[in-house]
Design a protein around this motif. Sequence first.
Motif, PDB file in Angstrom:
ATOM      1  N   GLU A  51       0.791  -1.232   0.000  1.00 32.35           N
ATOM      2  CA  GLU A  51       0.000   0.000   0.000  1.00 32.35           C
ATOM      3  C   GLU A  51       0.821   1.279   0.000  1.00 32.35           C
ATOM      4  O   GLU A  51       0.390   2.295  -0.531  1.00 32.35           O
ATOM      5  N   GLU A  75     -17.133   5.690  -6.354  1.00 35.26           N
ATOM      6  CA  GLU A  75     -16.053   4.685  -6.351  1.00 35.26           C
ATOM      7  C   GLU A  75     -14.701   5.362  -6.154  1.00 35.26           C
ATOM      8  O   GLU A  75     -13.838   4.844  -5.436  1.00 35.26           O
ATOM      9  N   LYS A  77     -14.090   8.221  -4.619  1.00 35.57           N
ATOM     10  CA  LYS A  77     -13.999   8.698  -3.245  1.00 35.57           C
ATOM     11  C   LYS A  77     -13.678   7.540  -2.292  1.00 35.57           C
ATOM     12  O   LYS A  77     -12.851   7.678  -1.386  1.00 35.57           O
ATOM     13  N   ALA A  78     -14.314   6.401  -2.488  1.00 36.38           N
ATOM     14  CA  ALA A  78     -14.068   5.237  -1.635  1.00 36.38           C
ATOM     15  C   ALA A  78     -12.616   4.764  -1.749  1.00 36.38           C
ATOM     16  O   ALA A  78     -12.006   4.355  -0.764  1.00 36.38           O
ATOM     17  N   LEU A  80     -10.015   6.571  -2.349  1.00 31.06           N
ATOM     18  CA  LEU A  80      -9.096   7.543  -1.754  1.00 31.06           C
ATOM     19  C   LEU A  80      -9.133   7.552  -0.238  1.00 31.06           C
ATOM     20  O   LEU A  80      -8.320   8.224   0.385  1.00 31.06           O
ATOM     21  N   ARG A  81     -10.012   6.813   0.364  1.00 30.99           N
ATOM     22  CA  ARG A  81     -10.090   6.790   1.826  1.00 30.99           C
ATOM     23  C   ARG A  81      -9.050   5.903   2.423  1.00 30.99           C
ATOM     24  O   ARG A  81      -8.511   5.037   1.961  1.00 30.99           O
TER      25      ARG A  81
END
Length: 81
Positions: A51, A75, A77-78, A80-81
């Motif tokens: 990661e 998708e 936004k998810a 980038l969390r």
Amino acid sequence: LSMLRRLGADEDNMLVAQCNLANSYVELGRNEEALRIKQDVYSGYLKLKGEEHPKTFQAANNYVVSLNGLQRFGEAKALLR
């Protein structure tokens, strides 16, 4: 890509080639196909480098840019969390 595999290219070089292919698809307007490849590249770097590696971040960014271009903001936004 299959030729690179037959020639024994390492996984990192394969991912670079896939990314280049995805970028070519974008230039041709084949955005959905490019998105699938960019997702594969991102997944590949996650497995290969983890990661926190810069190449993984770059692949994630490329994937998010494609998602945004296809107006798939949730998708992106998810991811980038």
